[in-house]
Motif scaffolding. Structure first.
Motif, mmCIF file in Angstrom:
data_model
loop_
_atom_site.group_PDB
_atom_site.id
_atom_site.type_symbol
_atom_site.label_atom_id
_atom_site.label_comp_id
_atom_site.label_asym_id
_atom_site.label_seq_id
_atom_site.Cartn_x
_atom_site.Cartn_y
_atom_site.Cartn_z
ATOM 1 N N ARG A 42 0.855 -1.051 0.228
ATOM 2 C CA ARG A 42 -0.065 0.011 -0.053
ATOM 3 C C ARG A 42 0.880 1.225 0.078
ATOM 4 N N SER A 43 1.856 0.984 0.862
ATOM 5 C CA SER A 43 2.756 2.524 0.786
ATOM 6 C C SER A 43 3.341 2.668 -0.596
ATOM 7 N N THR A 44 3.679 1.682 -1.362
ATOM 8 C CA THR A 44 4.374 2.057 -2.657
ATOM 9 C C THR A 44 3.232 2.751 -3.497
ATOM 10 N N LEU A 45 2.222 2.150 -3.585
ATOM 11 C CA LEU A 45 1.012 2.658 -4.303
ATOM 12 C C LEU A 45 0.502 3.973 -3.870
ATOM 13 N N TYR A 46 0.473 4.284 -2.637
ATOM 14 C CA TYR A 46 0.463 5.449 -2.116
ATOM 15 C C TYR A 46 1.440 6.718 -2.757
ATOM 16 N N ARG A 47 2.622 6.089 -2.482
ATOM 17 C CA ARG A 47 3.977 6.986 -3.098
ATOM 18 C C ARG A 47 3.570 7.353 -4.480
ATOM 19 N N GLY A 53 -2.928 13.194 -5.635
ATOM 20 C CA GLY A 53 -3.835 13.583 -4.510
ATOM 21 C C GLY A 53 -4.203 12.216 -3.730
ATOM 22 N N GLY A 54 -3.489 11.390 -3.934
ATOM 23 C CA GLY A 54 -3.783 10.212 -3.208
ATOM 24 C C GLY A 54 -4.474 9.005 -4.269
ATOM 25 N N VAL A 55 -4.506 7.737 -3.808
ATOM 26 C CA VAL A 55 -5.233 6.594 -4.662
ATOM 27 C C VAL A 55 -6.701 7.109 -4.893
ATOM 28 N N ALA A 56 -7.403 7.454 -3.986
ATOM 29 C CA ALA A 56 -9.009 7.493 -4.289
ATOM 30 C C ALA A 56 -9.324 8.814 -5.111
ATOM 31 N N GLN A 57 -8.430 9.974 -5.011
ATOM 32 C CA GLN A 57 -8.513 11.094 -5.824
ATOM 33 C C GLN A 57 -8.367 10.658 -7.349
ATOM 34 N N HIS A 58 -7.171 10.054 -7.335
ATOM 35 C CA HIS A 58 -6.676 9.591 -8.767
ATOM 36 C C HIS A 58 -7.735 8.655 -9.574
ATOM 37 N N LEU A 59 -8.316 7.860 -8.642
ATOM 38 C CA LEU A 59 -9.326 6.902 -9.485
ATOM 39 C C LEU A 59 -10.561 7.979 -9.802
ATOM 40 N N LYS A 60 -11.091 8.934 -8.816
ATOM 41 C CA LYS A 60 -12.154 9.681 -9.115
ATOM 42 C C LYS A 60 -11.868 10.498 -10.206
#
Length: 142
Positions: A42-47, A53-60
């Motif tokens: 998770r830390s690699t993905l979040y990095r 703006g983070g994972v959720a923001q990127h998906l949105k």
């Protein structure tokens, strides 16, 4: 080492974006599913998603960009609930709020403008397809 890491991150972001784009309709698309697919912590993905703006923001944002493209090129009315469902939003109202927040106008407004522009283009094309009379009509002998 820093340049190499940025290149790896950029390559990973491209792969993640392809995965996200293929799975946009999945409402359960999340950091967990991305991590599982790429065997990432998770830390690699979040990095790697931090600049977005983070994972959720990127998906949105990717979901909103796709819906914006669809609505801006629409030639006929579509149901917002269908667009929302097909792009992983939890209903038309959540989709509409997020869309307006991102773009400053509602998805319905964009769709209306796109459909109207398409209709106007079709109408002008139809008018241009009309045969043009190049000679004066001759009067019939009386």
């Amino acid at each position: 080492w820093e340049v190499e890491r940025k290149d790896l991150d950029l390559s990973l972001v491209k792969q993640i974006n392809r995965f996200i784009d293929l799975h946009l309709p999945d409402s359960d698309l999340s950091a967990k599913t991305i991590c599982a697919n790429f065997k990432l912590s998770r830390s690699t993905l979040y990095r790697v998603c931090e600049p977005f703006g983070g994972v959720a923001q990127h998906l949105k944002l990717r979901r909103l960009a796709r819906t914006h493209l669809i609505l801006s090129t629409a030639t006929q009315r579509v149901q917002m609930s269908r667009i929302a469902d097909e792009h992983g939003f939890n209903g038309a109202s959540q989709f509409s709020r997020a869309f307006r927040e991102q773009y400053g106008y509602s998805p319905s407004e964009l769709l209306r403008d796109s459909v109207n522009a398409s209709a106007a283009t079709s109408q002008s094309c139809a008018m241009m397809a009309q045969p043009v009379r190049t000679t004066k009509p001759t009067a019939s002998p009386a």
